[in-house]
Design an enzyme around this catalytic site. Structure first.
Site, mmCIF file in Angstrom:
data_model
loop_
_atom_site.group_PDB
_atom_site.id
_atom_site.type_symbol
_atom_site.label_atom_id
_atom_site.label_comp_id
_atom_site.label_asym_id
_atom_site.label_seq_id
_atom_site.Cartn_x
_atom_site.Cartn_y
_atom_site.Cartn_z
ATOM 1 C CD GLU A 45 1.250 5.295 -12.168
ATOM 2 O OE1 GLU A 45 -0.053 5.441 -11.842
ATOM 3 O OE2 GLU A 45 2.133 5.765 -11.853
ATOM 4 C CG HIS B 159 1.061 -23.456 1.881
ATOM 5 N ND1 HIS B 159 0.897 -24.674 2.042
ATOM 6 C CD2 HIS B 159 2.459 -23.236 2.023
ATOM 7 C CE1 HIS B 159 1.983 -25.258 2.665
ATOM 8 N NE2 HIS B 159 2.988 -24.281 2.510
ATOM 9 C CE LYS C 241 -4.917 11.192 -10.349
ATOM 10 N NZ LYS C 241 -3.573 12.197 -10.568
HETATM 11 O O1 G6P Z 1 2.400 12.480 -5.433
HETATM 12 P P1 G6P Z 1 1.029 12.741 -5.997
HETATM 13 O O2 G6P Z 1 1.189 13.909 -6.893
HETATM 14 O O3 G6P Z 1 0.111 12.900 -4.959
HETATM 15 O O4 G6P Z 1 0.836 11.322 -6.863
HETATM 16 C C1 G6P Z 1 0.102 10.265 -6.285
HETATM 17 C C2 G6P Z 1 -0.270 9.223 -7.689
HETATM 18 O O5 G6P Z 1 -0.841 9.849 -8.449
HETATM 19 C C3 G6P Z 1 -1.251 9.310 -9.863
HETATM 20 O O6 G6P Z 1 -2.129 8.029 -9.382
HETATM 21 C C4 G6P Z 1 -0.246 8.944 -10.504
HETATM 22 O O7 G6P Z 1 -0.531 8.138 -11.603
HETATM 23 C C5 G6P Z 1 0.980 8.236 -9.600
HETATM 24 O O8 G6P Z 1 2.045 7.916 -10.586
HETATM 25 C C6 G6P Z 1 1.327 9.063 -8.508
HETATM 26 O O9 G6P Z 1 2.293 8.473 -7.742
#
Ligand code: G6P
Length: 529
Positions: free
Chosen positions: A322, A351, A455
């Site tokens: 990331e 293995h 998203k």
């Molecule tokens: O902690 P949050 O705000 O729920 O985010 C959870 C995750 O969301 C996204 O996938 C970001 O890219 C991550 O870097 C992050 O850790």
């Protein structure tokens, strides 16, 4: 290279951290001195950038944020008194809260004491706590931890089934920096529902770890949850293990969090040195750059020979991929950067896929993690003069050698044992290596624009779902997928519509699909009243 030269090379490049007892060996990476010299100007830049970042520069220009995970281990480094105080107070609050939970001073309404932890979070709000639990939780922890790190209904059921009627003595941690990520939100709603089904009061057993003022934070306050812990905006999700995100679940399990922080701090000091040869994070970054030609051409295979470090590669997947997986560099050139990370553990993987590593496509470099102590008590012999641990050690050394003989590069990190200090140090080592490597290849390690695309697309799918159900309801008769797409005004979305309907039909969601399943175009969809 003959054995004498190789032994000399090993000694020339061996890094040893005295107080941690941690070794780093990059002698089995095939770089030469000219290569090291050629990277020197880039490293000078990288050290300067790291220094500025630690002093509070806006190191994440896209999000206009400071990047302060190093301050968590040494609050004196925080650029302002307020930030320092915030770090110190949060740590103290974690300890006080944990002590009260352990002593039963804070207890659930329907049980004498909390027995279990249910941690709900995803990405950086799950991978660190999961890795640390696997690595460090005592065999019989004060509280047993469980994780919901997805929005998979069956996965959620499984976790809840394991907890069973101990839900009444389970403390629920909802961890989300943004407080708006759909997966943990769904997990929370599902868990809340399970609480209701057992006539339990969710709020009285719930804790939020989230950004101050986030949706989750507001909800926790409005509903009177047990407490909340802040997550600062200058700590990125993937570098949050040594913030409340990781420290709270660790402390509740009885893991020594001050030792984790001390290990991180010791490693930070070592990796702050602006000199490649004596800085283990710089040595790692150098090795990565060499392996992949500064373009991630080779994958990083992480092979700890210790069961408890099983999840290290998964944790590193997020931290590395990331951070480094970027389309553009800092000058907006298209670069498609990144390093792919995978791994599991040795000797288990010997293995499975190590066959390919030894003989197949040479598109990787390995990182062995060796743990010197087999177990805390003496071992029996499994054959004369040999223990299980000797085997494990032999397998590691043998695989390293076998790879080398076939011109496959490897790095070896050796640690005395898996303890909180070492785990903290490993986290800090890789955080810094990622930061330095990002500078070497001129990218922003601290944003994740690509994640947003997925998203957004998911949100559009759900919107489309609402739309087609509305169209089907309004139609009051069965429609072909084509007609449905036309009526919904999205004729180009027919495949997505088909997949949404197929999912709804499978899950008794009031949609009926009739026709030849092998020929989607023949299907007629209707609302099943
Ligand atoms: O902690 P949050 O705000 O729920 O985010 C959870 C995750 O969301 C996204 O996938 C970001 O890219 C991550 O870097 C992050 O850790």
């Amino acid at each position: 290279m003959d054995a004498t030269a190789l032994w000399q090379r090993y000694q020339d490049w061996l890094y040893y951290h005295d107080s941690l007892g941690l070794y780093l060996d990059i002698s089995r990476m095939g770089f030469d001195n000219d290569f090291v010299a050629s990277l020197s100007p880039k490293f000078d830049q990288a050290f300067k950038a790291m220094d500025a970042l630690e002093k509070g520069a806006i190191a994440n220009p896209d999000e206009n944020r400071m990047v302060g995970h190093y301050w968590l281990r040494d609050p004196d480094l925080a650029p302002t008194q307020d930030l320092k105080q915030e770090i110190v107070e949060t740590l103290e609050k974690i300890e006080t809260f944990t002590a009260k939970i352990h002593q039963g001073e804070i207890k659930p309404p329907n049980a004498a004491q909390f027995t279990d932890i249910l941690s709900i979070g995803i990405g950086g709000s799950a991978l660190g706590p999961e890795f640390v639990a696997e690595a460090l939780a005592p065999d019989h922890p004060v509280l047993n931890i469980h994780f919901i790190d997805n929005t998979d209904p069956r996965g959620i059921d499984r976790v809840l089934a394991k907890i069973g009627d101990r839900l009444k003595s389970t403390i629920v941690l909802v961890i989300s920096k943004s407080g708006g990520t759909p997966e943990p939100r769904n997990g929370m709603i599902e868990v809340r529902n399970a609480f209701s089904a057992q006539n339990l009061n969710f709020a009285q057993q719930a804790v939020a770890v989230t950004g101050v003022g986030s949706k989750l934070d507001q909800q926790a306050h409005a509903e009177g949850w047990l407490t909340t812990f802040p997550m600062a905006d200058w700590v990125g999700g993937r570098t949050s293990e040594l913030s409340a995100v990781g420290l709270l679940p660790a402390a509740l399990q009885g893991i020594e969090i001050r030792e984790m922080l001390a290990g991180g701090k010791a490693m930070d000091i070592a990796t702050r040195k602006p000199e490649v040869k004596t800085n283990p994070a710089a040595l790692l970054a150098l090795a990565w750059y060499y392996a992949g030609n500064g373009k991630g051409e080779k994958d990083m295979v992480v092979l700890p020979y210790k069961d408890s470090l099983l999840l290290f590669s998964r944790y590193l997947q997020q931290l590395v991929m990331e951070s480094l997986g970027k389309e553009k560099d800092l000058d907006s050139n298209i670069v498609y950067q990144g390093i792919a990370v995978y791994g599991n553990k040795g000797s288990t993987d010997q293995h499975a896929y190590v066959q390919q590593l030894r003989d197949g496509v040479p598109n990787f470099f390995a990182t062995f993690i060796e743990v010197l102590q087999d177990r805390s008590l003496p071992s029996i012999e499994v054959e004369p003069g040999v223990t299980s641990g000797d085997y494990l050690s032999g397998f590691l050394l043998g695989t390293r050698q076998a790879l080398y003989e076939n011109h496959r590069d490897s790095i070896t990190i050796t640690v005395p044992e898996v303890n909180p200090e070492i785990v903290g140090a490993l986290i800090a080592l890789y955080e810094r290596a990622v930061g330095l490597y990002a500078s070497l290849v001129n990218i922003n390690a601290y944003h994740q624009p690509g994640v947003e695309a997925g998203k957004k697309a998911a949100a559009e799918v759900l919107e489309l779902q609402h739309k087609i159900i509305q169209v089907l309801q309004d139609a009051g008769q069965a429609l072909s997928l084509e007609t449905l797409a036309e009526k919904a005004g999205v004729p180009d979305q027919i495949e997505a519509i088909y997949k949404i309907l197929r999912h709804l039909a499978t899950n008794q969601r009031g949609v009926l699909l009739v026709g030849n399943l092998a020929k989607p175009a023949s299907l007629m969809a209707s609302i099943h009243w």
